[in-house]
Motif scaffolding. Structure first.
Motif, PDB file in Angstrom:
ATOM      1  N   HIS A 123     -22.765 -29.006  27.538  1.00 49.99           N
ATOM      2  CA  HIS A 123     -22.136 -30.000  26.663  1.00 49.99           C
ATOM      3  C   HIS A 123     -21.208 -30.959  27.408  1.00 49.99           C
ATOM      4  N   GLU A 124     -21.262 -30.987  28.706  1.00 48.53           N
ATOM      5  CA  GLU A 124     -20.363 -31.826  29.496  1.00 48.53           C
ATOM      6  C   GLU A 124     -21.108 -33.041  30.045  1.00 48.53           C
ATOM      7  N   SER A 125     -20.444 -34.189  30.055  1.00 51.36           N
ATOM      8  CA  SER A 125     -21.032 -35.386  30.665  1.00 51.36           C
ATOM      9  C   SER A 125     -19.947 -36.280  31.261  1.00 51.36           C
ATOM     10  N   LYS A 126     -18.843 -35.674  31.673  1.00 53.16           N
ATOM     11  CA  LYS A 126     -17.743 -36.442  32.262  1.00 53.16           C
ATOM     12  C   LYS A 126     -18.041 -36.877  33.691  1.00 53.16           C
ATOM     13  N   LEU A 127     -18.832 -36.073  34.399  1.00 56.00           N
ATOM     14  CA  LEU A 127     -19.173 -36.369  35.782  1.00 56.00           C
ATOM     15  C   LEU A 127     -20.672 -36.594  35.906  1.00 56.00           C
ATOM     16  N   PRO A 128     -21.096 -37.484  36.797  1.00 56.71           N
ATOM     17  CA  PRO A 128     -22.540 -37.712  36.977  1.00 56.71           C
ATOM     18  C   PRO A 128     -23.316 -36.433  37.313  1.00 56.71           C
ATOM     19  N   SER A 129     -22.698 -35.489  38.000  1.00 57.31           N
ATOM     20  CA  SER A 129     -23.388 -34.253  38.359  1.00 57.31           C
ATOM     21  C   SER A 129     -23.671 -33.353  37.155  1.00 57.31           C
ATOM     22  N   GLN A 130     -23.037 -33.634  36.005  1.00 59.20           N
ATOM     23  CA  GLN A 130     -23.268 -32.838  34.799  1.00 59.20           C
ATOM     24  C   GLN A 130     -24.484 -33.336  34.010  1.00 59.20           C
ATOM     25  N   ILE A 131     -24.967 -34.524  34.335  1.00 55.53           N
ATOM     26  CA  ILE A 131     -26.180 -35.047  33.715  1.00 55.53           C
ATOM     27  C   ILE A 131     -27.360 -34.528  34.529  1.00 55.53           C
ATOM     28  N   VAL A 132     -28.207 -33.728  33.904  1.00 59.28           N
ATOM     29  CA  VAL A 132     -29.301 -33.094  34.645  1.00 59.28           C
ATOM     30  C   VAL A 132     -30.660 -33.734  34.368  1.00 59.28           C
ATOM     31  N   GLY A 133     -30.720 -34.705  33.461  1.00 57.50           N
ATOM     32  CA  GLY A 133     -31.989 -35.357  33.186  1.00 57.50           C
ATOM     33  C   GLY A 133     -31.954 -36.144  31.895  1.00 57.50           C
ATOM     34  N   LYS A 134     -33.151 -36.460  31.393  1.00 55.27           N
ATOM     35  CA  LYS A 134     -33.300 -37.225  30.164  1.00 55.27           C
ATOM     36  C   LYS A 134     -34.354 -36.536  29.298  1.00 55.27           C
ATOM     37  N   ILE A 135     -34.097 -36.467  28.018  1.00 55.27           N
ATOM     38  CA  ILE A 135     -35.040 -35.837  27.087  1.00 55.27           C
ATOM     39  C   ILE A 135     -36.169 -36.816  26.804  1.00 55.27           C
ATOM     40  N   ILE A 136     -37.409 -36.399  27.041  1.00 55.91           N
ATOM     41  CA  ILE A 136     -38.549 -37.282  26.810  1.00 55.91           C
ATOM     42  C   ILE A 136     -39.385 -36.854  25.597  1.00 55.91           C
ATOM     43  N   GLU A 137     -39.168 -35.641  25.117  1.00 54.74           N
ATOM     44  CA  GLU A 137     -39.881 -35.161  23.929  1.00 54.74           C
ATOM     45  C   GLU A 137     -39.079 -34.020  23.313  1.00 54.74           C
ATOM     46  N   ALA A 138     -39.088 -33.928  21.985  1.00 52.81           N
ATOM     47  CA  ALA A 138     -38.381 -32.836  21.310  1.00 52.81           C
ATOM     48  C   ALA A 138     -39.061 -32.537  19.981  1.00 52.81           C
ATOM     49  N   HIS A 139     -39.220 -31.267  19.690  1.00 51.39           N
ATOM     50  CA  HIS A 139     -39.672 -30.844  18.366  1.00 51.39           C
ATOM     51  C   HIS A 139     -39.198 -29.428  18.099  1.00 51.39           C
ATOM     52  N   LYS A 140     -39.126 -29.080  16.816  1.00 54.26           N
ATOM     53  CA  LYS A 140     -38.659 -27.759  16.405  1.00 54.26           C
ATOM     54  C   LYS A 140     -39.852 -26.825  16.245  1.00 54.26           C
ATOM     55  N   ILE A 141     -39.667 -25.585  16.655  1.00 56.84           N
ATOM     56  CA  ILE A 141     -40.693 -24.558  16.487  1.00 56.84           C
ATOM     57  C   ILE A 141     -40.049 -23.374  15.770  1.00 56.84           C
ATOM     58  N   PHE A 142     -40.517 -23.122  14.556  1.00 53.51           N
ATOM     59  CA  PHE A 142     -40.028 -21.983  13.785  1.00 53.51           C
ATOM     60  C   PHE A 142     -41.089 -20.897  13.642  1.00 53.51           C
ATOM     61  N   SER A 143     -42.359 -21.273  13.834  1.00 52.64           N
ATOM     62  CA  SER A 143     -43.444 -20.302  13.715  1.00 52.64           C
ATOM     63  C   SER A 143     -44.593 -20.727  14.628  1.00 52.64           C
TER      64      SER A 143
END
Length: 67
Positions: free
Chosen positions: A40-60
């Motif tokens: 949950h941190e983004s104060k320093l550039p080293s805390q950014i590890v990438g970019k989300i390119i796709e997201a979906h929920k899986i419940f089953s």
């Protein structure tokens, strides 16, 4: 060539910050294009590890796109 990491970003379990996310009520529509950060941190550039390119929920199994 970029590195792509695939995995679970959140679950309904207590995380290391002591928080629980209600995934059923979570709106993930703004995630695509958002930065992926460490603990949950983004104060320093080293805390950014990438970019989300796709997201979906899986419940089953029916929510899965492949095996």
């Amino acid at each position: 060539m970029p590195t792509i990491v695939d995995g679970v970003a959140s679950s309904v379990a207590i995380d290391t910050a002591g928080e629980i996310v209600d995934l059923k009520g979570l709106d993930i529509s703004s995630l695509v294009g958002a930065p992926a950060n460490w603990e949950h941190e983004s104060k320093l550039p080293s805390q950014i590890v990438g970019k989300i390119i796709e997201a979906h929920k899986i419940f089953s199994k029916e929510d899965c796109q492949n095996d």
